[in-house]
Design a protein around this motif. Sequence first.
Motif, PDB file in Angstrom:
ATOM      1  N   THR A 174       0.836  -1.200   0.000  1.00 26.79           N
ATOM      2  CA  THR A 174       0.000   0.000   0.000  1.00 26.79           C
ATOM      3  C   THR A 174       0.867   1.245   0.000  1.00 26.79           C
ATOM      4  OG1 THR A 174      -0.064   0.213   2.418  1.00 26.79           O
ATOM      5  CG2 THR A 174      -1.682  -1.273   1.397  1.00 26.79           C
ATOM      6  N   ASN A 175       0.213   2.414  -0.065  1.00 19.75           N
ATOM      7  CA  ASN A 175       0.990   3.660  -0.123  1.00 19.75           C
ATOM      8  C   ASN A 175       1.717   3.961   1.184  1.00 19.75           C
ATOM      9  OD1 ASN A 175      -1.432   4.397   1.319  1.00 19.75           O
ATOM     10  ND2 ASN A 175      -0.993   6.541   0.834  1.00 19.75           N
ATOM     11  N   SER A 176       1.344   3.304   2.274  1.00 22.51           N
ATOM     12  CA  SER A 176       2.024   3.523   3.549  1.00 22.51           C
ATOM     13  C   SER A 176       2.858   2.322   3.993  1.00 22.51           C
ATOM     14  CB  SER A 176       1.003   3.846   4.641  1.00 22.51           C
ATOM     15  OG  SER A 176       0.073   2.786   4.803  1.00 22.51           O
ATOM     16  N   ALA A 177       2.803   1.248   3.212  1.00 18.57           N
ATOM     17  CA  ALA A 177       3.581   0.049   3.533  1.00 18.57           C
ATOM     18  C   ALA A 177       3.760  -0.762   2.258  1.00 18.57           C
ATOM     19  CB  ALA A 177       2.893  -0.788   4.607  1.00 18.57           C
ATOM     20  N   GLY A 178       4.711  -0.336   1.425  1.00 17.25           N
ATOM     21  CA  GLY A 178       4.934  -0.983   0.142  1.00 17.25           C
ATOM     22  C   GLY A 178       6.355  -1.480   0.007  1.00 17.25           C
ATOM     23  N   LEU A 179       6.602  -2.211  -1.088  1.00 15.95           N
ATOM     24  CA  LEU A 179       7.965  -2.638  -1.378  1.00 15.95           C
ATOM     25  C   LEU A 179       8.169  -2.747  -2.872  1.00 15.95           C
ATOM     26  CD1 LEU A 179       8.242  -5.885  -2.359  1.00 15.95           C
ATOM     27  CD2 LEU A 179       7.666  -6.282   0.014  1.00 15.95           C
ATOM     28  N   VAL A 180       9.437  -2.617  -3.271  1.00 15.78           N
ATOM     29  CA  VAL A 180       9.887  -2.835  -4.643  1.00 15.78           C
ATOM     30  C   VAL A 180      11.102  -3.736  -4.559  1.00 15.78           C
ATOM     31  CG1 VAL A 180      10.863  -1.761  -6.690  1.00 15.78           C
ATOM     32  CG2 VAL A 180       9.000  -0.633  -5.483  1.00 15.78           C
ATOM     33  N   GLU A 193      13.596  -2.750  -1.468  1.00 11.08           N
ATOM     34  CA  GLU A 193      13.401  -1.529  -0.699  1.00 11.08           C
ATOM     35  C   GLU A 193      11.965  -1.476  -0.193  1.00 11.08           C
ATOM     36  OE1 GLU A 193      14.832   2.257  -2.081  1.00 11.08           O
ATOM     37  OE2 GLU A 193      16.348   1.311  -3.357  1.00 11.08           O
ATOM     38  N   GLU A 194      11.801  -0.989   1.044  1.00 12.73           N
ATOM     39  CA  GLU A 194      10.485  -0.884   1.669  1.00 12.73           C
ATOM     40  C   GLU A 194      10.128   0.583   1.882  1.00 12.73           C
ATOM     41  OE1 GLU A 194      10.755  -3.228   5.200  1.00 12.73           O
ATOM     42  OE2 GLU A 194      10.663  -5.130   4.103  1.00 12.73           O
ATOM     43  N   TYR A 195       8.831   0.897   1.683  1.00  7.85           N
ATOM     44  CA  TYR A 195       8.338   2.270   1.754  1.00  7.85           C
ATOM     45  C   TYR A 195       7.334   2.391   2.882  1.00  7.85           C
ATOM     46  CZ  TYR A 195       6.470   6.732   0.006  1.00  7.85           C
ATOM     47  OH  TYR A 195       6.086   8.044  -0.138  1.00  7.85           O
TER      48      TYR A 195
END
Length: 293
Positions: A174-180, A193-195
């Motif tokens: 999600t926009n508050s807990a994402g990853l690439v 990487e985690e966002y």
Amino acid sequence: YQGGNVKIAANPNILTGIWQSGGTLPRSEEQAPMCGSQKSALLVGGENSGYKTEGDMYDGFAWRAVTGVLSNGRANAPLIGSSGACIFCAGQLSGSVTDATEEYDGMSWSAGGTMSDTYYAGVAQGFGTLTAGVCAGGGLGGSPSAVTSLYNGTAWSLGNSCLSTKLYSASAGTNSAGLVTGGAAPAYTTETEEYDGTSWAAGPAKNTGISQAAGAGTQTAALVFAGSTGSNSVVTEEYNGTVWTATNSLTTARRSAGGNGSQNSAIISGGYGSGYLNSTEEWSKPQIQYYDV
């Protein structure tokens, strides 16, 4: 012991997911993004002897063409949101690239907010929803990018950049807990990487360096599958927020396929294998069942 009762559970070590054949996509293509779930998936655009405008919906059994079409054929871009409310972000048109986006309401497409940059093939990886979306990395100005773009349902703004450039990566969350994770920028990479909604932080490395893979799930329960390691791949990996684990492989090796869903129930369709593909595979993972004793 739970809720005053003693319970027994199936051994979680035997609860392994498997891929099985699903419904046949009405067309063969690659680079068409997908959003939604295994029981309600939307795949749009793509490329096969030209860039496509059509979309197809999956109900867990069969694909059907949707009535609305994109205003321009496009591919190599993320589709963020659900099958009934999503945004197609920038991407590659026939002979050009674009900063334009299009939104889908379940019936038709309309113009969305213009992105701040023009992306090309391998455009930013995307996760979130139509009104809270994130695009990360991608191709910009002929080179891999670390740019993060945020969408609020109306307009795009720039967020904090990724730690490193991203191209042809997989994403989830999600926009508050994402990853690439993964990608080719320039070599096949295992990095994650985690966002957290504001900033990016380094996560654990995948086991296999891969690009053009598909992603599904959340930041703490992700699934990444297919792609290219130099040749088309069947590799599937699970992530629990701490470590990546290899699991059962796909039946058909493919790259640049549409994929989405959850770690327990995912879908992949289309892509490029020994040619343009129209096959679908469904991932199902049993859940731990608890019983009172």
